[in-house]
Write a protein that holds these residues in place. Structure first.
Motif, mmCIF file in Angstrom:
data_model
loop_
_atom_site.group_PDB
_atom_site.id
_atom_site.type_symbol
_atom_site.label_atom_id
_atom_site.label_comp_id
_atom_site.label_asym_id
_atom_site.label_seq_id
_atom_site.Cartn_x
_atom_site.Cartn_y
_atom_site.Cartn_z
ATOM 1 N N ASN A 44 0.828 -1.190 0.000
ATOM 2 C CA ASN A 44 0.000 0.000 0.000
ATOM 3 C C ASN A 44 0.870 1.251 0.000
ATOM 4 O O ASN A 44 2.072 1.196 0.244
ATOM 5 C CB ASN A 44 -0.923 -0.001 1.218
ATOM 6 N N THR A 331 -7.547 7.183 -13.030
ATOM 7 C CA THR A 331 -6.352 6.541 -12.498
ATOM 8 C C THR A 331 -6.398 5.080 -12.887
ATOM 9 O O THR A 331 -7.476 4.533 -13.166
ATOM 10 C CB THR A 331 -6.264 6.703 -10.960
ATOM 11 N N SER A 333 -5.331 1.156 -11.675
ATOM 12 C CA SER A 333 -4.888 0.313 -10.564
ATOM 13 C C SER A 333 -4.072 -0.860 -11.098
ATOM 14 O O SER A 333 -4.579 -1.643 -11.917
ATOM 15 C CB SER A 333 -6.084 -0.227 -9.778
ATOM 16 N N THR A 336 -5.870 -4.384 -10.142
ATOM 17 C CA THR A 336 -6.977 -4.904 -10.946
ATOM 18 C C THR A 336 -6.723 -4.777 -12.444
ATOM 19 O O THR A 336 -7.464 -5.351 -13.242
ATOM 20 C CB THR A 336 -8.271 -4.152 -10.605
ATOM 21 N N PHE A 340 -10.152 3.624 -13.057
ATOM 22 C CA PHE A 340 -11.225 4.144 -12.221
ATOM 23 C C PHE A 340 -11.401 5.615 -12.569
ATOM 24 O O PHE A 340 -10.409 6.359 -12.676
ATOM 25 C CB PHE A 340 -10.905 3.965 -10.741
ATOM 26 N N GLU A 351 -15.498 1.818 -12.592
ATOM 27 C CA GLU A 351 -14.352 1.002 -12.994
ATOM 28 C C GLU A 351 -14.530 0.662 -14.464
ATOM 29 O O GLU A 351 -15.592 0.183 -14.882
ATOM 30 C CB GLU A 351 -14.275 -0.274 -12.166
ATOM 31 N N LYS A 381 -6.386 8.733 -7.029
ATOM 32 C CA LYS A 381 -5.194 7.933 -7.278
ATOM 33 C C LYS A 381 -5.417 6.516 -6.762
ATOM 34 O O LYS A 381 -5.982 6.305 -5.681
ATOM 35 C CB LYS A 381 -3.964 8.518 -6.569
ATOM 36 N N ALA A 382 -4.926 5.542 -7.540
ATOM 37 C CA ALA A 382 -4.898 4.156 -7.089
ATOM 38 C C ALA A 382 -3.540 3.890 -6.473
ATOM 39 O O ALA A 382 -2.506 4.280 -7.026
ATOM 40 C CB ALA A 382 -5.135 3.211 -8.261
ATOM 41 N N VAL A 387 -8.267 2.849 -3.899
ATOM 42 C CA VAL A 387 -8.380 4.096 -4.645
ATOM 43 C C VAL A 387 -8.737 5.180 -3.640
ATOM 44 O O VAL A 387 -9.599 4.995 -2.786
ATOM 45 C CB VAL A 387 -9.454 4.007 -5.745
ATOM 46 N N VAL A 406 -10.210 -1.794 -4.098
ATOM 47 C CA VAL A 406 -10.345 -2.033 -5.537
ATOM 48 C C VAL A 406 -10.845 -3.426 -5.868
ATOM 49 O O VAL A 406 -11.348 -3.663 -6.966
ATOM 50 C CB VAL A 406 -9.010 -1.776 -6.283
ATOM 51 N N LYS A 409 -14.699 -3.420 -4.162
ATOM 52 C CA LYS A 409 -15.418 -2.240 -4.659
ATOM 53 C C LYS A 409 -16.237 -1.591 -3.551
ATOM 54 O O LYS A 409 -17.252 -0.932 -3.801
ATOM 55 C CB LYS A 409 -16.350 -2.588 -5.847
#
Length: 433
Positions: A44, A331, A333, A336, A340, A351, A381-382, A387, A406, A409
């Motif tokens: 993270n 952004t 991710s 995934t 997004f 998404e 931002k992811a 997110v 993400v 959801k």
């Protein structure tokens, strides 16, 4: 059972000391356990950053905890002033005050933030032991354009580039080192015929950003369909050119190193992909050949731009958002491998596919008690498994950041920012990984 938290971040850190942790709502322990397990193996982020964009501009730095939620916060003054664009009626254009994406960015251990009201850009050093502790490096650098609203920085090239969208619109760049930002170079003009402040959101510079290899600077510029004005994507290559040394400032590099610094070409390639009109927030799509960019377009939703060998862009996939008000920020991710996007007028995150720009999921935050009063979302931002999306509020609702998982959801935190001086003029979203 609901697993979201609503929390308030307090301003307790103006001089570099750590702020007290935010107060979590009942049930937050359950959320942390669930997400520490769910995100096992995913790295993270360390902190998120936004600008207040007030008359005395500042960067709010908020720590990301191990479970992905937001914690301690500090605020650092930029030494410049913020500003607000106006709408067609001449009224302040909040909550989309800067009519763009990426009003601040992270490169290495530095944060760069625009000051739209004083036509400058500020550089901060991030404390390696505390990502919320920022130190202003040198003085804010004067920008030759007016109303700077978007910034990109390359750690690889030690190059920071600013997009301006006022009466003097375009791109300007400078090298940076541990002593600060050097002199910004001559403006690479975009002849869009704007004013100070600009009238938006159409016919303005949207988003400047580097390619993934940091060898090209892209900028999206919105058209104005109402007057048949065409927008475009600009692509400037990064070149190696002789750059005048900045002298023997404390912390600066030596003259030989400065003379070989990277710079930005003065000639760009511009393309107006058929089917686009109001290009806005964008992100390079990883591992694509030929290179592709995921881009929002407030005239229809979002799409995929494919670049040819000459950096000309074509719209090769188009994702319609039928009920949109203004799909503008995006952004990607890496968890995934999807995009997004947010809408300033609708409190949700969509998404979307990186293959055909189709809608995969709708994350409706208006149905969550913690976030139901947010009028909409802007920059996002992811980072890691989450997110982070900013809602500046509208004067009656407080500015806040929604933290969304993400994979599930689901909203896992709604962090209210009023306690750290972040309000309806707030802009930007950057993350330190």
């Amino acid at each position: 059972m609901r697993f979201t938290t609503s929390s308030s971040i307090s301003l307790l850190c103006l001089s570099g000391a750590l702020a007290a942790p935010i107060a979590n709502a009942p049930g937050s322990t359950v959320i942390q356990r669930r997400h520490q397990k769910a995100q096992q193996g995913v790295s993270n982020g360390k902190a998120v950053y936004v600008i207040t964009n007030e008359d005395q501009n500042a960067v709010a730095a908020i720590a990301i905890k191990a479970d992905g939620t937001l914690g301690d916060a500090c605020v650092a003054q930029t030494g410049g002033s913020g500003s607000v664009a106006v709408d067609a009626k001449g009224q302040p254009a909040v909550p989309d005050a800067l009519v763009g994406q990426s009003s601040l960015t992270v490169a290495g251990q530095n944060v760069f933030a625009v000051n739209a009201g004083s036509n400058t850009v500020s550089m901060f050093a991030i404390d390696p032991k505390d990502p919320t502790a920022l130190t202003l490096v040198g003085q804010p650098a004067a920008v030759p354009g007016t109303f700077p609203n978007t910034v990109a920085a390359s750690a690889k090239n030690s190059l920071v580039c600013v997009g301006t969208t006022g009466s003097k619109a375009g791109i300007t760049c400078a090298n940076f080192d541990q002593g600060g930002i050097g002199q910004m170079d001559a403006l690479r003009a975009f002849d869009i015929g704007q004013t100070d402040p600009p009238v938006g959101p159409t016919n303005t510079v949207s988003h400047t950003f580097f390619s993934l290899d940091e060898n090209t600077l892209f900028t999206t510029v919105k058209g104005d369909p109402a007057v048949n004005k065409t927008g475009f994507l600009s692509a400037f290559p990064v070149t190696s050119a002789n750059v005048k040394p900045r002298g023997n400032r404390k912390g600066s590099q030596n003259a030989c190193a400065q003379a070989a610094s990277a710079s930005l070409s003065t000639q760009d390639v511009r393309s107006s992909p058929a089917g686009t009109a109001v290009l806005f927030g964008s992100a390079p799509i990883p591992n694509t050949q030929p290179p592709q960019i995921f881009a929002t377009d407030a005239s229809f939703g979002a799409g995929i731009l494919t670049l040819d060998a000459n950096a000309q862009a074509n719209l090769t996939a188009k994702g319609l958002v039928a009920d949109q008000k203004a799909t503008c920020w995006s952004t990607i991710s890496p968890v995934t491998n999807t995009a997004f996007v947010t809408d300033v007028g609708i409190n949700r995150i969509l998404e979307m596919s990186l293959k055909d720009a189709s809608i995969i999921n709708t994350i409706d935050l208006s149905k969550e008690p913690a976030s139901q009063n947010d009028p909409g979302l802007i920059d996002l931002k992811a980072a890691g498994g989450f997110v982070y999306a900013l809602s500046p509020g509208n004067g009656t609702s407080a500015a806040a950041i929604s933290v969304v998982d993400v994979k599930s959801k689901k909203l896992v935190q709604h962090a209210v920012l009023g306690g750290i001086g972040v309000g309806s003029r707030a802009q930007g979203m950057a993350v330190l990984m």
